[in-house]
Design an enzyme around this catalytic site. Structure first.
Site: not given
Ligand code: GLN
Length: 539
Positions: A17, A55, A151, A356, A383, A386, A464, A509, A511
């Site tokens: 932390g 990950y 490193e 994602g 994102c 949506m 994108r 985003h 959040e």
């Molecule tokens: N993969 C999608 C895009 O590139 C959504 C990206 C995301 O959820 N951050 O538009």
């Protein structure tokens, strides 16, 4: 007053932390009237974490100015309530990139380019950069990794040099270690701390303060022993005991007088005591919830908590604002299908479909969206979440059964989500998405407007692909409203279903901008809607 530099290193183990300690110290100093910022130096060779799989390194945080950064910058913003920038996250990759580019330009005039002094000079230049803007009284620098790692050696070496190059009263070094409790011996053990400090001292860096992570209180004897063996002033060994919330840590550090020690070193002891009324109110609500809601977080990186760090933190903030404990149930979208969705979402008061990339788990997200839409469960898509709302609606309501994003099938007959025009010529992956803050104009007759209470908002992006405006009219006629658009480009940033108690998908985003004291409005409204849904269901 000269800018003051505090460096935070870590030893014994990772994940102690360090980011939270750095942010807590910065918060304490800010609360005493200083202008403070925090920067993180990461030892990996990637230029930024934007190309890393979550990950590997958890969530990739995005700043207003479009930097893809380490998730610790999220903590810095949440603690301080100030915005970070590109300059606040430096990686080994960035350092080498600068030095090698200069070498190719001939800037080193025939010299052999070496780690010392060329790499360390570039590290030092960046360590001092934010301080030189004149915008900050104190710059807290967190060195990623653990002391002794190959490193991070050049970073520690740069710190060692600055220790002598800066006036004594402008430089400070804090070392965070672990004091483990051995249940069999019923004892706290100081040896790992001694070894870690030895390693730091071998590198020529002398810690001024040692902060010990511990699950049990450190006795005065143990503190004295560590001070004696580690060559620090008695009283400069403090504990960071496991806390019920990370937001408690600044208050715990205040009890340990961390800020007093730092200010005494900087000759700033005259500054007024901190006022933590806002933070205390937040913690009071967090610790004493009146209600509980269950939220399904449908995503594909759910095995790693850090992958959705800012979303989970936003739920904590929004929960407290609603005097409500938010229980987040992670649902692996790869395992979701039409046959099990009712079972998986049983007892849930709201569904969030996560951001994602790529195909894995995508159909499961669509199934979850359909279930939330049809069963009028409060729904929030972010994102990719949506984008899949748009796909689901196109398939089920418009009857376009092949609708999908061209991210997954570039040849689809119905590319309802398509590559943005300026992305079509992009071949390089790093740092080339639509990144950073953009304005969004809200339709006054919308849920989004009721939530934000203003017509123009600004939120951060990282994507994108976009809503394909060729389908806009048909979507709106069938009930999926585009309630927020970019005022310059017309890109659809928010979709909502008006014949639903709460159904919203956002391309940005939200959040990334939530803090305990200023919770993000969509999250707050979503939790409120989840509470109402629960009350109605129980009535
Ligand atoms: N993969 C999608 C895009 O590139 C959504 C990206 C995301 O959820 N951050 O538009």
């Amino acid at each position: 007053m000269n800018t003051k530099y505090v460096f935070v290193t870590g030893g014994v183990a990772s994940s102690l932390g360090k980011g939270i300690i750095a942010a807590s110290l910065a918060k304490l100093l800010q609360a005493r009237g200083l202008r403070v910022t925090i920067q993180k130096f990461d030892p990996y060779i990637n230029i930024d974490p934007g190309t890393l799989n979550p990950y590997e390194h958890g969530e990739c945080y995005v700043t207003d100015d479009g930097a893809e950064t380490d998730l610790d910058l999220g903590h810095y913003e949440r603690f301080l309530g100030v915005h970070m920038s590109k300059a606040n996250n430096v990686t080994t990759g960035k350092i080498y990139n600068t030095v090698i580019t200069k070498e190719r330009e001939g800037a080193y005039l025939g010299k052999t380019v070496q780690i010392v002094p060329h790499i360390t000079d570039e590290i030092k230049r960046r360590m001092l950069l934010l301080g030189k803007t004149g915008k900050y009284d104190v710059v807290v620098t967190e060195i990623g990794g653990t002391v002794g790692d190959m490193e991070s050696q050049p970073f520690v070496e740069a710190m060692r040099q600055l220790q002598w190059e800066l006036p004594d009263e402008d430089f400070m070094s804090i070392h965070l270690t672990l004091v483990p409790y051995l249940a069999a011996a019923k004892e706290l053990k100081t040896k790992p701390t001694q070894h870690s400090v030895q390693q730091l001292q071998q590198a020529g860096v002398h810690p001024d303060i040692i902060v010990c992570r511990t699950e049990k209180p450190l006795s005065p004897e143990i503190r004295r022993k560590i001070a004696q063996f580690c060559n620090v002033k008695p009283g400069h060994v403090i504990q960071s005991i496991d806390a019920p919330s990370i937001y408690q840590v600044p208050l715990n550090m205040e009890l340990e007088k961390l800020d007093d020690m730092v200010l005494a070193h900087f000759d700033l002891s005259y500054l007024p005591d901190p006022d933590f009324a806002g933070l205390k109110l937040f913690l009071d609500r967090l610790y004493n919830p009146v209600h509980t809601v269950n939220i399904a977080l449908v995503g594909k990186y759910v095995e790693l908590q850090d992958a959705y760090k800012s979303i989970l933190e936003s739920f904590i903030h929004a929960g407290a604002a609603n005097e409500c404990k938010v229980k987040v149930h992670s649902i692996q979208s790869e395992h979701v299908n039409d046959d099990n969705i009712a079972e998986k979402l049983k007892g849930m008061d709201g569904v969030l479909v996560a951001p994602g990339f790529g195909e894995r788990g995508l159909e499961g997200k669509i199934v979850a969206i359909r279930y939330a839409r049809e069963n009028k469960i409060p729904f929030f898509g972010i994102c990719l979440g949506m984008q899949m709302c748009v796909v689901e609606f196109a398939r089920d309501v418009l009857g376009l059964t092949n609708a999908i994003s061209t991210e997954v099938n570039p040849a689809t007959a119905d590319p309802v989500i398509d590559l943005m025009e300026d992305q079509k010529s992009t071949t390089i992956k790093g740092g080339t998405m639509r990144l950073g803050a953009y304005d969004c104009k809200l339709d006054k007759d919308s849920l989004a407007y009721r939530i934000y209470g203003s017509e123009t908002i600004s939120e951060r992006h990282r994507h994108r692909y976009e809503f394909n405006n060729d389908y806009l009219e048909r979507m709106e006629a069938a009930g999926l409203k585009a309630s927020g658009k970019n005022p310059d480009t017309g890109l659809v940033e928010i979709v909502e279903i008006q014949d639903h108690p709460f159904f919203i998908g956002v391309q940005f985003h939200p959040e990334l901008k939530s803090t305990p004291e200023v919770p993000q409005p969509i999250f707050v409204a979503f939790i409120k809607a989840a509470l109402e849904y629960q009350e109605k269901n129980n009535a």
